[in-house]
Design a protein around this motif. Structure first.
Motif, PDB file in Angstrom:
ATOM      1  N   PHE A 153       0.859  -1.182   0.000  1.00 44.53           N
ATOM      2  CA  PHE A 153       0.000   0.000   0.000  1.00 44.53           C
ATOM      3  C   PHE A 153       0.892   1.228   0.000  1.00 44.53           C
ATOM      4  O   PHE A 153       1.878   1.284   0.728  1.00 44.53           O
ATOM      5  CB  PHE A 153      -0.949   0.055   1.202  1.00 44.53           C
ATOM      6  N   ASP A 154       0.490   2.199  -0.821  1.00 41.65           N
ATOM      7  CA  ASP A 154       1.286   3.419  -0.950  1.00 41.65           C
ATOM      8  C   ASP A 154       0.433   4.627  -0.621  1.00 41.65           C
ATOM      9  O   ASP A 154      -0.397   5.063  -1.421  1.00 41.65           O
ATOM     10  CB  ASP A 154       1.846   3.536  -2.367  1.00 41.65           C
ATOM     11  N   SER A 155       0.637   5.178   0.568  1.00 40.19           N
ATOM     12  CA  SER A 155      -0.047   6.416   0.950  1.00 40.19           C
ATOM     13  C   SER A 155       0.635   7.642   0.351  1.00 40.19           C
ATOM     14  O   SER A 155       0.088   8.744   0.367  1.00 40.19           O
ATOM     15  CB  SER A 155      -0.059   6.554   2.470  1.00 40.19           C
ATOM     16  N   GLY A 156       1.834   7.450  -0.171  1.00 39.01           N
ATOM     17  CA  GLY A 156       2.668   8.558  -0.604  1.00 39.01           C
ATOM     18  C   GLY A 156       3.658   8.995   0.462  1.00 39.01           C
ATOM     19  O   GLY A 156       4.537   9.795   0.195  1.00 39.01           O
ATOM     20  N   GLY A 157       3.515   8.440   1.681  1.00 40.21           N
ATOM     21  CA  GLY A 157       4.383   8.876   2.767  1.00 40.21           C
ATOM     22  C   GLY A 157       4.088  10.324   3.126  1.00 40.21           C
ATOM     23  O   GLY A 157       2.956  10.806   2.988  1.00 40.21           O
ATOM     24  N   TYR A 158       5.090  11.059   3.577  1.00 35.68           N
ATOM     25  CA  TYR A 158       4.869  12.452   3.973  1.00 35.68           C
ATOM     26  C   TYR A 158       4.465  13.332   2.790  1.00 35.68           C
ATOM     27  O   TYR A 158       3.811  14.361   2.973  1.00 35.68           O
ATOM     28  CB  TYR A 158       6.101  13.007   4.684  1.00 35.68           C
ATOM     29  N   ASP A 159       4.819  12.939   1.584  1.00 33.86           N
ATOM     30  CA  ASP A 159       4.275  13.600   0.395  1.00 33.86           C
ATOM     31  C   ASP A 159       2.964  12.898   0.043  1.00 33.86           C
ATOM     32  O   ASP A 159       2.842  12.189  -0.963  1.00 33.86           O
ATOM     33  CB  ASP A 159       5.279  13.533  -0.757  1.00 33.86           C
ATOM     34  N   LEU A 160       1.995  13.099   0.903  1.00 31.65           N
ATOM     35  CA  LEU A 160       0.769  12.301   0.937  1.00 31.65           C
ATOM     36  C   LEU A 160      -0.049  12.437  -0.339  1.00 31.65           C
ATOM     37  O   LEU A 160      -0.253  13.541  -0.848  1.00 31.65           O
ATOM     38  CB  LEU A 160      -0.070  12.743   2.137  1.00 31.65           C
ATOM     39  N   LYS A 161      -0.544  11.297  -0.825  1.00 27.16           N
ATOM     40  CA  LYS A 161      -1.425  11.319  -1.980  1.00 27.16           C
ATOM     41  C   LYS A 161      -2.796  11.864  -1.586  1.00 27.16           C
ATOM     42  O   LYS A 161      -3.238  11.690  -0.448  1.00 27.16           O
ATOM     43  CB  LYS A 161      -1.629   9.889  -2.517  1.00 27.16           C
TER      44      LYS A 161
END
Length: 458
Positions: A230-238
């Protein structure tokens, strides 16, 4: 089982009559007038995918004419298992072995349904195995593609880094392969710092699966797959819309496992190695951050320009490890960039390759088995866009242009110029259903790669 919709025999199956779209006019011309009238009344045309039930004297279905495109034989029957009435069917006429095999495999693919969370709405219609079909080959294809679909369709709640690693271990054990899994801080101890950095923000630890199979003296073929569960985007949030389908961000890893399944089941004469990093890219107090500088297995330091460009980060360590053995072919597969989808759409995996002969062989195999790919350039002048002022390289470019190319150029830094390498930036998803290809997770390019590897090495 992927071929559960194919059976050894039936008492009174309904006949399926496959007719190539270019032959339909001649076939109808030779048919009785009553059949021609029935076909005209039901608008049967020479278009692949059309089919028409023909009643017998008692009003029951006597046979079904199926129009198909010989260039897409795998999908010729793909719409039928879940649209024809439940029951038993058989193909009429003597079919060439390759056509019979494709039609059998395509029937199995058309019978696919993702049933983990609800029962199937109906059972698929059953097809009697065509006499000329290679059952092993049809099953090999269907098993691999069903595996990819099941993995991509499973949500992250039930397919985290550990579960994807377990699926890889299960596949390896089925084929007698050797396998080991590094988990959590073992990745640091074994010098996979970038995989660890991306995955450490999740409570579910990152993993690296390492599978080896085949004769150690055979040509080495190494596969690397992006396993971001799963990819939330991390701190560069999607944004929400961009995050919705991110359960499929492990689609490259799923396709690598599907390709490995094809190669092992086909007993290819290679020394296969599969390196599969599995992570979640989440936000937490322990997650990596923009502008962090993180070392890699190769020794290069990477400035994190964007935490949402994490796929290339988890690939670079296993690519460096795979390259260290100087394989005959090094392949990576990833759902890497939206830029690739803008360039070539969802159906065409973007292919980047540093070896023209390898690229040509893949393209020829792609055409032969109708498993499309599209070559894109590794345009060297764009490499400077990845320069960093304080590290060896940035993981992203500040330019809005050529996002899939700069991602490929980033990965190329971890592969020796002498190693034949190919990178696939893929979608791994059907946005809408087509014959044999339901909406949801999908295998892409793996049949083409299996064909190419079989032709090169046997």
């Amino acid at each position: 089982m992927s071929t559960h919709s194919l059976i050894d025999g039936a008492a009174a199956p309904i006949r399926l009559v496959p007719v190539a779209e270019s032959d339909l006019a001649a076939w109808l011309e030779a048919a009785p007038a009553s059949l021609r009238q029935w076909a005209t009344a039901n608008a049967l045309k020479g278009e692949a995918g059309r089919h028409l039930a023909i009643p017998g004297a008692d009003g029951a279905i006597d046979r079904i004419v199926v129009v198909y495109d010989p260039a897409q034989a795998l999908w010729a029957l793909g719409s039928l298992p879940l649209t024809l009435p439940e029951g038993d069917y058989s193909l009429e006429g003597a079919l060439a072995p390759a056509l019979a095999t494709d039609m059998a495999a395509g029937w199995a693919l058309g019978a696919y349904a993702f049933t983990r969370y609800r029962k199937a709405r109906r059972q698929p219609a059953r097809l009697v195995w065509p006499a000329a079909a290679d059952r092993g080959e049809a099953t090999r294809i269907a098993d691999a593609i069903w595996l990819v679909r099941d993995l991509v369709n499973t949500p992250a709640e039930d397919l985290g880094p550990g579960e994807l690693a377990d699926a890889a271990v299960s596949l390896a054990k089925r084929h007698g392969a050797e396998v080991r899994v590094l988990r959590g801080d073992e990745l640091l101890a074994q010098n996979y710092p970038m995989v660890h950095a991306v995955g450490r923000g999740s409570v579910r630890p990152p993993c690296l699966v390492d599978i080896t199979w085949g004769d150690p003296s055979a040509p080495k073929v190494t596969l690397v797959g992006k396993g971001v569960c799963f990819d939330s985007g991390g701190y560069d949030l999607k944004p929400a819309a961009g995050m919705k389908l991110m359960k499929k961000d492990m689609g490259g890893g799923a396709n690598v496992l599907g390709l490995a399944s094809l190669l092992m089941a086909g007993k290819r004469k290679i020394r296969l190695r599969v390196l599969l990093p599995t992570v979640e890219n989440l936000v937490s107090g322990n997650a990596f951050k923009p502008m962090d500088i993180i070392p890699t297995r190769k020794g290069l330091t990477i400035e994190i320009g964007n935490t949402d460009a994490e796929g290339r980060l988890i690939l670079c360590d296993p690519l460096a490890e795979g390259d260290s053995e100087k394989p005959a072919i090094l392949i990576d597969m990833a759902t890497l960039t939206g830029a690739a989808r803008v360039a070539v759409g969802p159906d065409l995996p973007a292919m980047f390759c540093n070896d023209d002969k390898l690229a040509a062989d893949i393209q020829a195999a792609s055409t032969a088995v109708n498993d499309p790919v599209w070559r894109m350039p590794l345009w060297k002048p764009y490499r400077k866009w990845l320069d960093s002022k304080i590290a060896d390289m940035n993981n992203v470019s500040e330019s809005p242009f050529a996002g899939s190319i700069t991602a490929a150029l980033y990965l190329q830094e971890f592969v020796s110029p002498t190693t034949p390498w190919v990178h696939f930036d893929m979608y791994a998803w059907n946005a809408s259903a087509r014959p044999g290809r339901p909406e949801g997770g999908e295998a892409q390019a793996i049949r083409a790669l299996d064909r190419m590897i079989g032709e090169r090495f046997g």
